[in-house]
Design an enzyme around this catalytic site. Structure first.
Site, PDB file in Angstrom:
ATOM      1  N   LYS A  33      57.201  36.058  52.485  1.00 49.26           N
ATOM      2  CA  LYS A  33      58.325  36.300  53.415  1.00 49.26           C
ATOM      3  C   LYS A  33      57.882  35.994  54.839  1.00 49.26           C
ATOM      4  CE  LYS A  33      59.202  40.612  55.017  1.00 49.26           C
ATOM      5  NZ  LYS A  33      59.316  40.712  56.487  1.00 49.26           N
ATOM      6  N   CYS A 127      63.397  49.623  64.327  1.00 51.45           N
ATOM      7  CA  CYS A 127      63.526  50.120  62.956  1.00 51.45           C
ATOM      8  C   CYS A 127      62.645  51.370  62.852  1.00 51.45           C
ATOM      9  CB  CYS A 127      63.118  49.050  61.960  1.00 51.45           C
ATOM     10  SG  CYS A 127      61.522  48.370  62.338  1.00 51.45           S
ATOM     11  N   ASP A 316      51.027  46.358  56.976  1.00 43.24           N
ATOM     12  CA  ASP A 316      52.102  46.323  55.970  1.00 43.24           C
ATOM     13  C   ASP A 316      51.680  46.934  54.649  1.00 43.24           C
ATOM     14  OD1 ASP A 316      53.456  43.100  57.042  1.00 43.24           O
ATOM     15  OD2 ASP A 316      53.596  45.119  57.865  1.00 43.24           O
TER      16      ASP A 316
HETATM   17  C1  EPZ Z   1      55.112  40.701  62.060  1.00 46.54           C
HETATM   18  O1  EPZ Z   1      56.008  41.472  62.834  1.00 46.54           O
HETATM   19  C2  EPZ Z   1      55.522  40.924  60.613  1.00 46.54           C
HETATM   20  N1  EPZ Z   1      56.896  40.465  60.422  1.00 46.54           N
HETATM   21  C3  EPZ Z   1      55.427  42.409  60.285  1.00 46.54           C
HETATM   22  O2  EPZ Z   1      55.770  42.574  58.907  1.00 46.54           O
HETATM   23  C4  EPZ Z   1      53.984  42.858  60.505  1.00 46.54           C
HETATM   24  O3  EPZ Z   1      53.886  44.239  60.254  1.00 46.54           O
HETATM   25  C5  EPZ Z   1      53.569  42.562  61.958  1.00 46.54           C
HETATM   26  O4  EPZ Z   1      53.761  41.155  62.229  1.00 46.54           O
HETATM   27  C6  EPZ Z   1      52.111  42.922  62.225  1.00 46.54           C
HETATM   28  O5  EPZ Z   1      51.289  42.225  61.357  1.00 46.54           O
HETATM   29  C7  EPZ Z   1      57.124  39.141  60.230  1.00 46.54           C
HETATM   30  O6  EPZ Z   1      56.209  38.337  60.232  1.00 46.54           O
HETATM   31  C8  EPZ Z   1      58.555  38.728  60.009  1.00 46.54           C
HETATM   32  P1  EPZ Z   1      53.919  42.061  66.180  1.00 46.54           P
HETATM   33  P2  EPZ Z   1      56.054  41.300  64.455  1.00 46.54           P
HETATM   34  O7  EPZ Z   1      54.675  41.323  67.214  1.00 46.54           O
HETATM   35  O8  EPZ Z   1      55.786  39.886  64.801  1.00 46.54           O
HETATM   36  C9  EPZ Z   1      54.323  45.261  69.611  1.00 46.54           C
HETATM   37  C10 EPZ Z   1      56.936  43.473  57.081  1.00 46.54           C
HETATM   38  O9  EPZ Z   1      56.992  44.579  56.549  1.00 46.54           O
HETATM   39  N2  EPZ Z   1      55.092  44.238  70.348  1.00 46.54           N
HETATM   40  O10 EPZ Z   1      52.576  41.542  65.749  1.00 46.54           O
HETATM   41  O11 EPZ Z   1      57.295  41.928  64.940  1.00 46.54           O
HETATM   42  C11 EPZ Z   1      55.060  45.731  68.361  1.00 46.54           C
HETATM   43  O12 EPZ Z   1      56.000  46.735  68.671  1.00 46.54           O
HETATM   44  C12 EPZ Z   1      56.937  43.361  58.594  1.00 46.54           C
HETATM   45  O13 EPZ Z   1      56.879  42.377  56.460  1.00 46.54           O
HETATM   46  C13 EPZ Z   1      55.360  44.464  71.695  1.00 46.54           C
HETATM   47  O14 EPZ Z   1      54.979  45.487  72.266  1.00 46.54           O
HETATM   48  O15 EPZ Z   1      54.817  42.211  64.870  1.00 46.54           O
HETATM   49  C14 EPZ Z   1      53.921  46.253  67.520  1.00 46.54           C
HETATM   50  O16 EPZ Z   1      53.585  47.558  67.945  1.00 46.54           O
HETATM   51  C15 EPZ Z   1      56.960  44.711  59.284  1.00 46.54           C
HETATM   52  N3  EPZ Z   1      56.066  43.524  72.382  1.00 46.54           N
HETATM   53  C16 EPZ Z   1      52.764  45.302  67.870  1.00 46.54           C
HETATM   54  O17 EPZ Z   1      53.120  44.670  69.104  1.00 46.54           O
HETATM   55  C17 EPZ Z   1      56.486  42.360  71.794  1.00 46.54           C
HETATM   56  O18 EPZ Z   1      57.109  41.525  72.485  1.00 46.54           O
HETATM   57  C18 EPZ Z   1      52.552  44.198  66.851  1.00 46.54           C
HETATM   58  O19 EPZ Z   1      53.808  43.595  66.620  1.00 46.54           O
HETATM   59  C19 EPZ Z   1      56.202  42.149  70.427  1.00 46.54           C
HETATM   60  C20 EPZ Z   1      55.496  43.100  69.724  1.00 46.54           C
END
Ligand code: EPZ
Length: 429
Positions: A33, A127, A316
């Site tokens: 995914k 979420c 995850d």
């Molecule tokens: C990706 O989400 C994945 N989703 C997530 O999988 C996964 O848990 C996550 O990466 C971490 O590995 C997809 O690939 C579609 P991040 P993403 O940006 O990109 C903070 C699943 O279950 N952040 O690496 O949204 C954020 O809040 C999902 O398959 C900011 O602060 O994750 C988090 O605390 C869940 N500002 C941290 O960084 C931003 O602009 C890491 O988030 C972006 C993120």
């Protein structure tokens, strides 16, 4: 374009599980995914048709398909191959309902801007695992020359041309790294992205973009260099197997002390999980592309781990691991370092008799017996974790709603049934 996919949830799906059955046998791992979603966004960067082979039929892919159709793309399936014809893209204004349904719409900014010069997405719904801000995406796109205005509902972006830049992410973000790559491959000049995420999904995205003619170096490390091109070409690629689904099924076997064979598992991307699995008594070997796991010795050694950016233990799989810890004698400790609120599923397991508490940001789990109960799923991986707990519990478990799990697991109930689990999906009117 009918927002068919977004019709209201009238019937609530639920998983019904009868616990206490061993899992044994072989299961094939679906396409990833988190790899395919950015690849689908990348399709907008070229004006022909791309083919994504071995694509999972999951709700997040269906939602992204609807969004692409909404922009003017044509999409269709041939068996498990998804075709995306992006020759006529007419709008970059994505309706809010989609962003609420799926966060990944935010990295459409990175591909719609170079294509159309303008795009608008609503703030992706937070979420249950955290606020999920998009400030890192906004900062990056502004640095590439886009004008972004944030308003109550979301973000509008404009950019006549995107110009390459040097950008250091203040914190590691998978999605922001992907957005940066998507926006930079057609930008003028060179872009150097520093402090990038190193997840395998980024490696797979770059490999697909390179097949389309992009010039990218360094993926998998924290510095990625991109030479902007004038245009990209159609291409086709294999969607890699899903390391999180493979990890979920390995942990399902561990929860019931079974022996599960994961056909096509991306073992080279599962190092952190496999080392925890071995420490808890699991045994495994890899033979001709199948990961053979033997969990008969799991149960006596509790777990101490912290999640982390790749190659650390994946956030995850934190909740699915917590479900296994709830069955292991002794006290396990799990520390979630990526999201600020990802212990909900473990707390829900209290209804099944799990002894779970949160102390100084750590999840403390005193393992023991689990009993069937009615429980609520609040997110994708939390729902999967509750399924694992239900498989290990004595008696019957009902998990509602099923929609979160359906976002990322193509046929979890069929797969687990084929392994000997007693699980079915029902619809509650
Ligand atoms: C990706 O989400 C994945 N989703 C997530 O999988 C996964 O848990 C996550 O990466 C971490 O590995 C997809 O690939 C579609 P991040 P993403 O940006 O990109 C903070 C699943 O279950 N952040 O690496 O949204 C954020 O809040 C999902 O398959 C900011 O602060 O994750 C988090 O605390 C869940 N500002 C941290 O960084 C931003 O602009 C890491 O988030 C972006 C993120």
């Amino acid at each position: 374009m009918p927002l068919a996919f977004l019709k209201g949830e009238t019937a609530v799906g639920q998983y019904l599980i009868e616990g206490g059955h061993k899992l044994e046998g072989r299961v094939r791992i679906q396409g990833s995914k988190n790899a395919v979603l950015p690849m689908m966004a990348a399709a907008l960067l070229q004006r022909g048709t791309v083919i994504l082979r071995h694509c999972p039929r999951i709700d997040d892919v269906r939602c992204m398909e609807e969004i692409l159709r909404y922009t003017g793309a044509r999409t269709w399936w041939q068996e498990e191959n998804l075709f995306l014809d992006c020759s006529k893209i007419v709008t970059g204004e994505i309706p809010g309902a989609y962003a609420d349904k799926m966060r990944s719409s935010v990295f459409l900014l990175g591909s719609l801007l170079p294509r159309l010069g303008s795009a608008a997405v609503s703030y992706p719904g937070g979420c249950t695992i955290g606020l999920r801000p998009v400030d890192l995406h906004v900062k990056l796109l502004r640095n590439l020359g886009a004008e972004l205005t944030e308003h109550s509902g979301g973000i509008s972006a404009r950019a006549e041309t995107l110009r390459g830049c040097r950008h250091r992410f203040p914190r590691v973000s998978v999605g922001a790294t992907e957005n940066g790559i998507l926006a930079a491959v057609l930008a003028r000049g060179e872009t150097v992205l520093e402090n990038c995420a190193r997840e395998p999904e980024i490696f797979h995205l770059c490999r697909f973009l390179r097949k389309m003619g992009a010039s990218i170096r360094g993926e998998g490390s924290s510095v990625i260099c991109i030479q902007g091109q004038r245009e990209l070409q159609p291409a086709q690629t294999e969607v890699p197997p899903d390391r999180i689904v493979a990890g979920t099924y390995l942990l399902a076997g561990a929860a019931v002390r079974g022996e599960v064979e994961l056909c096509g598992a991306p073992v080279e991307e599962m190092g952190a999980l496999l080392s925890v699995y071995r420490k808890m008594g699991g045994q495994y070997e890899v033979k001709s592309g199948t990961l053979f796991t033997d969990s008969r010795r799991v149960g006596k050694i509790p777990v101490q781990i912290a999640t982390g950016c790749y190659p650390g233990f994946p956030t995850d799989l934190q909740s699915p691991l917590a479900a296994v810890c709830a069955t292991i004698r002794g006290r396990s400790r799990i520390r979630e370092t990526i999201f600020e609120d990802r212990y909900q599923a473990a707390l829900e397991m209290r209804k099944m008799g799990a002894k779970v508490e949160i102390s100084r940001g750590n999840l403390l789990i005193q393992g023991g017996r689990l009993y069937g109960a009615e429980v609520l799923a609040g997110d994708l991986r939390g729902g999967a974790a509750l399924i694992l707990a239900g498989l290990a519990a004595e008696g019957r478990t009902k998990i509602r709603p099923s929609r979160y799990v359906e976002r990322g697991y193509e046929h979890i109930e069929e797969d687990l049934t084929a392994l000997g689990g007693k699980i079915r999906k029902a619809v509650q009117e």
